[in-house]
Scaffold this motif. Structure first.
Motif, PDB file in Angstrom:
ATOM      1  N   ALA A   1       0.694  -1.233   0.079  1.00 46.99           N
ATOM      2  CA  ALA A   1       0.037   0.060  -0.033  1.00 46.99           C
ATOM      3  C   ALA A   1       0.954   1.238  -0.058  1.00 46.99           C
ATOM      4  CB  ALA A   1      -0.919   0.121   1.125  1.00 46.99           C
TER       5      ALA A   1
ATOM      6  N   LEU B   1      -2.929   6.222  -5.548  1.00 54.97           N
ATOM      7  CA  LEU B   1      -2.840   5.616  -4.125  1.00 54.97           C
ATOM      8  C   LEU B   1      -3.405   4.147  -4.101  1.00 54.97           C
ATOM      9  CD1 LEU B   1      -2.406   6.289  -1.172  1.00 54.97           C
ATOM     10  CD2 LEU B   1      -4.718   6.930  -1.196  1.00 54.97           C
TER      11      LEU B   1
ATOM     12  N   SER C   1      -4.522   1.282  -2.219  1.00 52.80           N
ATOM     13  CA  SER C   1      -5.296   1.209  -0.944  1.00 52.80           C
ATOM     14  C   SER C   1      -6.087  -0.095  -0.864  1.00 52.80           C
ATOM     15  CB  SER C   1      -5.984   2.304  -0.374  1.00 52.80           C
ATOM     16  OG  SER C   1      -6.497   2.341   0.678  1.00 52.80           O
TER      17      SER C   1
ATOM     18  N   ARG D   1      -8.327  -0.313   1.607  1.00 51.55           N
ATOM     19  CA  ARG D   1      -9.598   0.116   2.237  1.00 51.55           C
ATOM     20  C   ARG D   1     -10.718   0.414   1.064  1.00 51.55           C
ATOM     21  NH1 ARG D   1      -7.242   4.849   6.376  1.00 51.55           N
ATOM     22  NH2 ARG D   1      -5.726   3.430   7.444  1.00 51.55           N
TER      23      ARG D   1
ATOM     24  N   LEU E   1     -11.495   4.829   3.156  1.00 50.63           N
ATOM     25  CA  LEU E   1     -10.505   5.349   2.621  1.00 50.63           C
ATOM     26  C   LEU E   1     -11.242   6.886   2.450  1.00 50.63           C
ATOM     27  CD1 LEU E   1      -8.008   5.446   0.838  1.00 50.63           C
ATOM     28  CD2 LEU E   1      -9.425   4.759  -1.184  1.00 50.63           C
TER      29      LEU E   1
ATOM     30  N   ALA F   1      -6.884   7.366  -5.370  1.00 49.13           N
ATOM     31  CA  ALA F   1      -6.976   5.893  -5.597  1.00 49.13           C
ATOM     32  C   ALA F   1      -7.907   5.595  -6.810  1.00 49.13           C
ATOM     33  CB  ALA F   1      -7.875   5.263  -4.424  1.00 49.13           C
TER      34      ALA F   1
END
Length: 332
Positions: free
Chosen positions: A182, A202, A204, A206, A234, A279
């Protein structure tokens, strides 16, 4: 004798004239100064990252002004400045100050320049990143003859057996994602003339979800509230979208919408979007709302009848008949 007097008179006249001429005040050098006025910055409002772009500052000024620029915390002297913006930011602010060297008066102006960056990191995997799954990122803008450098959280990062670079370092492939993967990934592309830092991605694990709270059926002429409820582990931003703008009184503020429908029979779709641009991930929810007619009105109750009305007359007639019968009975 007369000639002698004429000669003396001529000498006297010459002396007076000469004294008058030489005693005239000398013209002083001009000391007029003005400005700076009407300062402006000439140059495009949108530039492309990595491309040299010229900007010029000008002002009405007597004598000619000197110019000082402030660009990203750096000071540059001169009327013109040439910039090659690297793409790390979405915009940059230019400030120019014109200074009159005689009066020391000055004037400043600012210009915000947007940066169009065609180089970006994008996921090539259709699904969101999940631990244990394969995943890949592409540096859009990389290609033959271009050197590509990858960064994670703005630093070089070590690779292991799960990672490999393909397409002349233009693609980063993970065979199996780990929590440690991540982070914020960017790439830098360069050739012999330009060097551009990409917009980043990004990575991630989440999630982002969203729903809308509010009635499915509403009444025309009555205000109703609808609330966008994001569930973002997120960080995310919220926005409302409409296929057609709601008819009637309408106000949107953050996650809350207040709507008073104009008339019955309408069908209105409300869509709330939760987004994290870094993201490159969004989630949305749409609620369809039906508008019914206003509530039925209850007719007012009739006012009370005044005394002596038709409703009370039968009792009066009955009383009269009783009295007449009593009188006949007494007289018999």
């Amino acid at each position: 004798m007369a000639d002698h007097m004429k000669f003396l008179y001529a000498i006297l006249l010459f002396t007076i004239t000469a004294e008058s001429v030489f005693s005239l005040p000398m013209a002083a050098p001009s000391s007029d100064t003005s400005g700076p006025h009407f300062i402006s910055i000439q140059g495009p409002r949108v530039v492309t990252a990595g491309v040299r772009t010229d900007f010029t500052c000008s002002a009405d000024c007597t004598p000619e002004c000197t110019y000082t620029w402030q660009v990203s915390g750096q000071q540059v002297e001169g009327k013109a400045v040439t910039l090659t913006l690297d793409g790390h930011r979405d915009s940059v602010e230019l400030e120019c100050t014109a200074l009159n060297p005689t009066s020391r008066d000055s004037q400043s102006t600012r210009k915000t320049v947007e940066i169009n960056n065609p180089v970006m990191v994008v996921p090539t995997t259709s699904s969101n990143p999940l631990e244990g799954d394969a995943f890949s990122l592409a540096c859009k803008g990389s290609g033959p003859g271009i050197t590509t450098l990858w960064l994670k959280d703005n630093e070089l990062f070590p690779t292991d057996s799960r990672m490999r670079f393909t397409d002349n370092n233009g693609t980063l492939v993970f065979s199996s994602l780990l929590p440690s993967d991540a982070g914020f990934y960017t790439c830098i592309v360069a050739n012999s003339t330009i060097k551009v830092a990409s917009r980043g991605y990004l990575l991630s694990f989440r999630t982002i979800t969203v729903t809308i709270e509010g009635p499915d059926t509403v009444v025309a002429g009555v205000e109703h509230n609808f609330t966008c409820v994001p569930n973002c582990s997120l960080e995310c931003s919220i926005s409302w979208r409409f296929k057609q703008f709601p008819q009637g009184s309408f106000k949107a503020s953050g996650t809350l919408v207040r709507w008073t429908p104009a008339r019955p029979g309408l069908v209105q779709d409300f869509t709330c979007v939760a987004e994290n641009k870094l993201a490159q991930r969004t989630a949305q929810y749409t609620k369809r709302v039906l508008v019914s007619g206003p509530p039925p009105t209850v007719p007012p109750s009739p006012p009370p009848k005044p005394s002596g009305s038709v409703m009370e007359r039968p009792s009066f007639i009955l009383l009269t008949l009783v009295c007449l019968q009593l009188l006949f009975a007494l007289s018999a």
